[in-house]
Design a protein around this motif. Structure first.
Motif, PDB file in Angstrom:
ATOM      1  N   SER A 140     -23.729 -20.824  -5.016  1.00 26.71           N
ATOM      2  CA  SER A 140     -23.228 -21.777  -4.199  1.00 26.71           C
ATOM      3  C   SER A 140     -23.879 -22.980  -4.549  1.00 26.71           C
ATOM      4  O   SER A 140     -24.940 -22.968  -4.962  1.00 26.71           O
ATOM      5  CB  SER A 140     -22.959 -21.508  -2.683  1.00 26.71           C
ATOM      6  OG  SER A 140     -24.264 -21.786  -2.510  1.00 26.71           O
ATOM      7  N   SER A 141     -23.331 -24.054  -3.866  1.00 32.05           N
ATOM      8  CA  SER A 141     -24.067 -25.417  -4.217  1.00 32.05           C
ATOM      9  C   SER A 141     -24.446 -25.839  -2.930  1.00 32.05           C
ATOM     10  O   SER A 141     -24.848 -27.100  -2.609  1.00 32.05           O
ATOM     11  CB  SER A 141     -23.034 -26.497  -4.880  1.00 32.05           C
ATOM     12  OG  SER A 141     -22.053 -26.378  -4.057  1.00 32.05           O
ATOM     13  N   GLU A 142     -24.827 -24.943  -1.892  1.00 36.46           N
ATOM     14  CA  GLU A 142     -25.305 -25.233  -0.830  1.00 36.46           C
ATOM     15  C   GLU A 142     -26.417 -26.025  -0.730  1.00 36.46           C
ATOM     16  O   GLU A 142     -26.962 -26.875   0.038  1.00 36.46           O
ATOM     17  CB  GLU A 142     -25.607 -23.669  -0.076  1.00 36.46           C
ATOM     18  CG  GLU A 142     -25.944 -23.919   1.377  1.00 36.46           C
ATOM     19  CD  GLU A 142     -26.302 -22.593   2.037  1.00 36.46           C
ATOM     20  OE1 GLU A 142     -25.859 -21.331   1.508  1.00 36.46           O
ATOM     21  OE2 GLU A 142     -27.136 -22.630   3.152  1.00 36.46           O
ATOM     22  N   TYR A 143     -27.252 -25.778  -1.605  1.00 35.51           N
ATOM     23  CA  TYR A 143     -28.726 -26.669  -1.872  1.00 35.51           C
ATOM     24  C   TYR A 143     -28.561 -27.506  -2.743  1.00 35.51           C
ATOM     25  O   TYR A 143     -29.731 -27.788  -3.155  1.00 35.51           O
ATOM     26  CB  TYR A 143     -29.996 -25.449  -1.866  1.00 35.51           C
ATOM     27  CG  TYR A 143     -30.173 -24.556  -0.845  1.00 35.51           C
ATOM     28  CD1 TYR A 143     -30.245 -24.851   0.527  1.00 35.51           C
ATOM     29  CD2 TYR A 143     -29.405 -23.296  -1.159  1.00 35.51           C
ATOM     30  CE1 TYR A 143     -30.463 -23.884   1.379  1.00 35.51           C
ATOM     31  CE2 TYR A 143     -29.400 -22.261  -0.075  1.00 35.51           C
ATOM     32  CZ  TYR A 143     -30.076 -22.610   1.291  1.00 35.51           C
ATOM     33  OH  TYR A 143     -30.201 -21.615   2.097  1.00 35.51           O
ATOM     34  N   GLN A 144     -27.596 -28.050  -3.111  1.00 35.64           N
ATOM     35  CA  GLN A 144     -27.557 -29.210  -4.480  1.00 35.64           C
ATOM     36  C   GLN A 144     -28.241 -30.311  -4.109  1.00 35.64           C
ATOM     37  O   GLN A 144     -28.708 -30.886  -5.008  1.00 35.64           O
ATOM     38  CB  GLN A 144     -26.042 -29.231  -4.438  1.00 35.64           C
ATOM     39  CG  GLN A 144     -25.668 -30.093  -5.843  1.00 35.64           C
ATOM     40  CD  GLN A 144     -26.230 -29.558  -7.114  1.00 35.64           C
ATOM     41  OE1 GLN A 144     -25.501 -28.428  -7.544  1.00 35.64           O
ATOM     42  NE2 GLN A 144     -27.541 -29.769  -7.624  1.00 35.64           N
ATOM     43  N   VAL A 177     -25.205 -27.154  -9.933  1.00 36.71           N
ATOM     44  CA  VAL A 177     -24.922 -25.893 -10.080  1.00 36.71           C
ATOM     45  C   VAL A 177     -23.608 -25.610 -10.913  1.00 36.71           C
ATOM     46  O   VAL A 177     -22.671 -26.470 -10.759  1.00 36.71           O
ATOM     47  CB  VAL A 177     -24.776 -25.171  -8.650  1.00 36.71           C
ATOM     48  CG1 VAL A 177     -24.363 -23.570  -8.968  1.00 36.71           C
ATOM     49  CG2 VAL A 177     -26.010 -25.252  -8.020  1.00 36.71           C
ATOM     50  N   GLY A 178     -23.668 -24.879 -11.943  1.00 36.44           N
ATOM     51  CA  GLY A 178     -22.328 -24.599 -12.779  1.00 36.44           C
ATOM     52  C   GLY A 178     -22.231 -25.327 -13.988  1.00 36.44           C
ATOM     53  O   GLY A 178     -21.508 -25.167 -14.913  1.00 36.44           O
ATOM     54  N   LEU A 215     -32.092 -23.387  -5.297  1.00 34.91           N
ATOM     55  CA  LEU A 215     -32.423 -22.775  -4.190  1.00 34.91           C
ATOM     56  C   LEU A 215     -33.904 -23.742  -3.529  1.00 34.91           C
ATOM     57  O   LEU A 215     -34.681 -23.892  -4.474  1.00 34.91           O
ATOM     58  CB  LEU A 215     -32.693 -21.555  -4.515  1.00 34.91           C
ATOM     59  CG  LEU A 215     -31.474 -20.453  -4.523  1.00 34.91           C
ATOM     60  CD1 LEU A 215     -32.283 -19.038  -5.151  1.00 34.91           C
ATOM     61  CD2 LEU A 215     -30.710 -20.316  -3.165  1.00 34.91           C
ATOM     62  N   PRO A 216     -33.954 -23.453  -2.242  1.00 35.62           N
ATOM     63  CA  PRO A 216     -35.298 -23.840  -1.797  1.00 35.62           C
ATOM     64  C   PRO A 216     -36.389 -23.186  -2.383  1.00 35.62           C
ATOM     65  O   PRO A 216     -36.267 -21.746  -2.830  1.00 35.62           O
ATOM     66  CB  PRO A 216     -34.974 -23.648  -0.410  1.00 35.62           C
ATOM     67  CG  PRO A 216     -33.682 -23.563   0.114  1.00 35.62           C
ATOM     68  CD  PRO A 216     -33.010 -23.056  -1.336  1.00 35.62           C
TER      69      PRO A 216
END
Ligand SMILES: Cc1cc2nc3c(=O)[nH]c(=O)nc-3n(C[C@H](O)[C@H](O)[C@H](O)COP(=O)(O)OP(=O)(O)OC[C@H]3O[C@@H](n4cnc5c(N)ncnc54)[C@H](O)[C@@H]3O)c2cc1C
Ligand SMILES: Cc1cc2nc3c(=O)[nH]c(=O)nc-3n(C[C@H](O)[C@H](O)[C@H](O)COP(=O)(O)OP(=O)(O)OC[C@H]3O[C@@H](n4cnc5c(N)ncnc54)[C@H](O)[C@@H]3O)c2cc1C
Lengths: 639, 639
Positions: A457-461, A469-470, A620-621
């Protein structure tokens, strides 16, 4: 380049030590009965895949070609920046850079308003935007690209070579539980013309071009534009007074049609494309009988007041092509997805064809199989379950679709009547503006894979705004700490089927324990939940599956190599030698700061997971070890 | 790269079309009876010369080697920046850059004042000063360098290969008027051991190393240091906790001696030199029996508190060498100079040997023959009179002498007692300061040929302060106008025996007539006094002898290609194709302005004449056509 890991050996480092008991390719040597991967066709798609598969010592590959040998000339010639980045991973980007033409500026020519019978330059566009890629956009003949892949194959431990003079006529897929479920019927196209031979394979990839027999065998059908576009294409050695002959040019004449000029390798050769359906009616009517001489005459009409004096026609062709594609790129029908795993794939022109105008044909074909190769390797090596293979069709189908749609959009804009407000916003001709807007796309840099088990996912983009991401990992300058070498971080990624994990250290972290970076490395090296611990086999090097590299925010003088975490200086190979190429710092030579260039959060740092095909799988963090575990649990199976 | 001039051909552009009726190298093929140039020895000197001579289709070359094949390991490994620039001209600098170790920083270690039994880093020096060369300083094994030259030879039109398994035992020089006055006696060192064969040559070059038979045959004797220096040298794959193991290190211990660390290609290998005469007496006494194990033990003592754990000794040797040289590098005795022209030459270790400390041995050897090759070609092709050949010995002898002197000076400074005011001016250890002062010299960049018929006066040096007459042409960034390609101007110079004439345009000159640049080009192209008119043969391309390139002060948008002088867009080759690579402008991508970087007078511009070996022969005012004529009349003879 790293080599001599298992001891010194003289000669070119590109040539790997040969495998014992490898297949013999001499005259009259038999074809194998079974093979892990059978590839049909030695176009760019097939050769890129064969070169990739040849990097895995434990996978057997066979590549079949109907023709008696490599092509000598013609076909596609554009290598976009994304493909150059991939060539870097295969080790021959430097050769291409040295031999090829570089597209630096694209010039636009239109009818001179003062004398519309003549053309006039209306502007130029820098072809590769600053910092869009560290690679140039190049032009070189397709045959040479083939040769460079053939060299990679020949240098591999299996000394892989194509089996020329055989064609795939049909195939059938047997029981999943058979060792080699796909039975492929080959027919001799050489001296023993017509002779039939069967080879059984675990996987078959049809890279056999627009008339693909493999596609037919799995029930695929190309659909799309019924109206084909026809192009006259000609590679020539010629003199001209046209001043931009060594620049890529899009030339629109008032009444005579359009021509596209592509300068080529070697400094003298260039290519002309004439869009045949844009010709005047009388020209077009003759399309079927359109000759070399017609093409030269038409080109001379279009570029008036300039002239072209042809000295040698190297190659020419009427290239008719529609934007067409199949509805899937493997043998699993929509309703069987989930139950069945793919055994047969198609790639390149076998499943999607494109107008040469955007210069994508050869590029997307290779990007197809670069996407597929590592997945096949993972499954054949038992690292991933066969469900992974379905992602090939879904990822690449979406990209092919985007390509077709973009080209249609381009065509729509170009053919709309002048003066429409949204198209003609300002002074700049609309096709120049559109060209600029498309640059990222034509560079192959817009590819964006959607979320899946191999794209997080791009949660931490927000932790790395310039590394999406991707999308492909966008390289930037760094300095390698151990030897203070200025280099591109992206160039550590080789076409070796390994994942990369880039640890971008938080500010002031020097790697020395106690520190965040030291903790993460410690966890990665030894925690039972670490994907390295879980999925690397006991007889493999620590970085055989996931290659961890750290990047610090300091310049080299501010860091101590001796206090770096052991994971970043692993002992490897037969001799247990230390690898000194895992630790990077910020450039001190004015090339730029990677943290700034790629929008990396300085306070927190981050982890970037990159797939074997150079696409970013996750941001990711830096402490998100449990998310990392979860992600890789979705990719790998326990050995 | 420019290729396809005489028509398209597939395959690698490095491979030239083969000559018809070229010599066959198959088993049992005979040696030729006569040859233009016979080279003894396939070390760096011999191979560099053979690679150079192989570029001339009309000159036959033979290269003899006593051993049965190429070396596999050992010997020298340092490639200085100047040699890299030369490799660029041979086409393989990119390969070396890719495969080699780059020396970016050199670290200095000395006894820790707080605990003198341990060593401590006292500082680091950037190894290649900014803008001293566009090339890195690299380390790679000598065998690989040999291979790269062998490839150039094999790709040439004669497909030149060494004749391994033959040694030169003697030679005699006959009458000048014989076609092939030098008679060379060869002895088979292979299966037919002892068999004698005679080959007659126009010229013989002894590149047969320190024990040269060619040198002996012409009465040369090495003289110089009687006290040889002995070095233990070892190439190893090893692990260590010494943190700078991937940096070049000069390590001085308090009592155990000195060690020099040279990281090597591939990321794992490194070389250690132990200076044996600096060892403690008991170690040194054993010098003759000094073993691998001794060397490893001593190295471990020197680098305390660190240790080296050797995994594989790739190669090792006790290398004993004095700084010695002969009084001339050809067969003409001092008293015969002027009357007699040289027929036999020596190069490399055959006429001068050096301590490995400065890493010069392999570099000067190649620079020797790069200096000689084009001169031989000029004379053999009848372009210059044989008097030109004498300049080889005078130019290279002076350089070898400078090398010996510099090394003596270095030794003096290093061995003087600490505290002498002129040596220990400040905090910086004297050997670090001296190392910095020597960088230009060790980079091979200090070479400076004195005035002669091929090096003009420095009367007009002020017109280009950064391009000194007699020194190598120092490259700088430019943009090629026709295709807007950013590149290094120096890279247009190939190892093809041609002269380069760089026309730096005065400010505001666009090349469009009337202008100074247009006038000069017009004169060069058509005036009967122009060296191009006088010395280029009627069947040759306009740039076959003197390759003219122009550099403008504007960036590309401000120039018009179509109004450039015809000389800068000449028609060439079998097809009469236009060459588009002669015109350059100033970089617009932030790489720097060549006019500023090389101190070129903006108001006046200038002409720079560069020899085929990349040395600056002359700096002249842009309109100094008569001086140009005079200079070239001293170089060439009328065809
Ligand atoms: C005549 C021609 C001109 C072209 N011109 C241009 C151009 O100007 N610009 C541009 O961008 N693109 C051009 N293309 C398209 C471009 O070359 C393709 O997009 C690109 O080559 C696709 O690569 P591929 O590997 O998918 O297929 P291909 O390159 O088509 O390779 C397929 C290979 O499979 C072989 N094959 C076919 N059937 C079988 C079989 N049953 N068994 C075994 N082998 C088989 C073929 O001989 C061929 O070698 C041209 C294509 C052609 C055919
Ligand atoms: C054992 C050894 C170790 C060395 N180590 C270092 C080092 O650590 N660092 C360093 O800087 N330099 C080192 N050198 C020196 C460096 O290799 C030389 O300076 C460099 O190779 C000189 O090149 P050359 O071509 O002049 O001679 P060489 O490389 O010596 O080549 C001479 C060639 O001629 C051949 N030959 C000799 N006699 C005949 C004959 N009569 N007929 C035909 N062929 C003949 C030889 O077999 C050899 O191939 C070493 C040299 C040797 C021999």
């Amino acid at each position: 380049m790293q080599y001599y890991l298992d001891g010194f050996r003289s000669g070119s480092p590109d040539q790997k030590n040969a495998q014992p008991n490898r297949r013999e390719y001499g005259a009259h040597a038999p074809l194998p009965e079974t093979v892990d991967v059978l590839i049909a066709g030695t176009g760019p798609a097939g050769l890129c895949l064969a070169a990739q598969m040849s990097q895995f010592d434990d996978i057997s590959t066979m590549i079949i070609e109907r023709s008696p040998g490599n092509i000598a000339k013609g076909k596609a010639d554009g290598i976009n920046t994304r493909t150059m980045e991939m060539f870097q991973a295969f080790g021959f980007a430097e050769s291409v850079k040295r031999e090829s033409y570089w597209v630096n500026q694209t010039a636009f020519w239109m009818p001179d308003p003062e004398n519309p019978a003549n053309i006039k330059r209306v502007g130029r566009v820098q072809d590769v935007a600053d910092d869009s890629s560290e690679m140039p956009h190049t032009l070189i003949n397709q045959a040479r690209v083939h040769e460079l892949f053939l060299e990679v194959m020949k240098n591999s431990s299996s000394r892989l070579q194509p089996d020329y003079g055989w064609m795939v006529v049909d195939l059938s897929i047997g029981d999943e539980h058979e060792g080699f479920p796909v039975s492929v019927t080959l027919q001799d196209t050489g001296v023993n013309w017509g002779e039939i031979k069967t080879v059984r394979a675990k996987y078959v990839v049809g890279c056999d071009g627009a008339r693909s027999n493999v596609r037919k065998a799995i029930g695929g059908e190309l659909s799309g534009d019924s109206a084909h576009q026809a192009w006259g294409v000609m590679d020539i050695l010629a003199n001209t007074d046209f001043p931009d002959i060594r620049q890529k040019c899009l030339i629109t004449s008032a009444h005579e049609g359009n021509v596209l000029i592509l300068p080529r390798e070697g400094g003298y050769l260039f290519r002309m494309y004439v869009e045949l359906d844009k010709l005047k009616d009388d020209e077009r009517a003759a399309e079927r009988q359109f000759s070399q001489q017609d093409m030269i005459r038409v080109a001379n009409q279009i570029i008036r007041p300039y002239t072209i004096d042809v000295k040698e026609v190297v190659w020419w062709s009427i290239y008719e092509i529609g934007h067409r594609m199949t509805n899937r790129f493997d043998n699993v029908a929509e309703d069987a997805v989930g139950e069945q795993h793919p055994r047969v794939f198609t790639a390149g022109d076998a499943c999607h064809t494109h107008s040469p105008k955007a210069g994508q044909g050869m590029n997307v074909s290779m990007q197809d199989t670069f996407n597929l190769g590592w997945k096949l390797a993972h499954v054949l090596q038992g690292r991933s379950d066969p469900g992974l293979l379905r992602s090939y069709s879904s990822e690449r189908w979406a990209e092919a679709k985007r390509l077709v749609d973009t080209d249609h959009e381009w065509a729509r804009i170009m053919s709309a009547p002048p003066g429409e407000s949204d198209l003609d916003r300002d002074d700049e001709p609309r096709f120049m503006r559109q060209f600029k807007e498309n640059l990222e796309f034509t560079g192959g840099l817009a590819v964006h894979y959607g979320p899946s088990r191999i794209v997080g996912s791009s949660e931490y983009q927000a932790l790395a705004t310039g590394l999406e991401v991707g999308r492909r990992f966008h390289s930037a300058p760094v300095v390698r700490l151990s030897d203070v070498k200025p280099m591109q971080l992206g160039h550590v990624a080789q076409a070796d089927g390994r994942w990369r994990l880039y640890l971008f250290a938080p500010q002031n972290d020097t790697g020395e324990a106690p520190s965040v970076l030291a903790d993460v490395c410690q966890w990665l090296e030894s925690h039972p939940d670490s994907p390295i611990q879980r999925y690397t086999r006991s007889d493999e090097d620590l970085d055989a599956l996931i290659d961890v590299r750290a990047i610090f925010q300091q310049t080299f003088e501010a860091l101590n190599y001796e206090t770096m975490p052991p994971l970043l200086r692993p002992m490897k190979g037969r001799l247990g030698l230390q690898d000194h190429e895992k630790i990077f710092c910020v450039d001190h030579k004015g090339e730029g700061d990677i943290f700034q260039m790629r929008g990396i959060n300085r306070a927190q740092g981050c982890m970037i997971v990159v797939r074997p095909d150079q696409y970013i799988a996750h941001v990711l963090p830096i402490r998100a070890t449990s998310e990392l575990k979860v992600f890789f649990d979705g990719v790998f199976v326990k050995p």
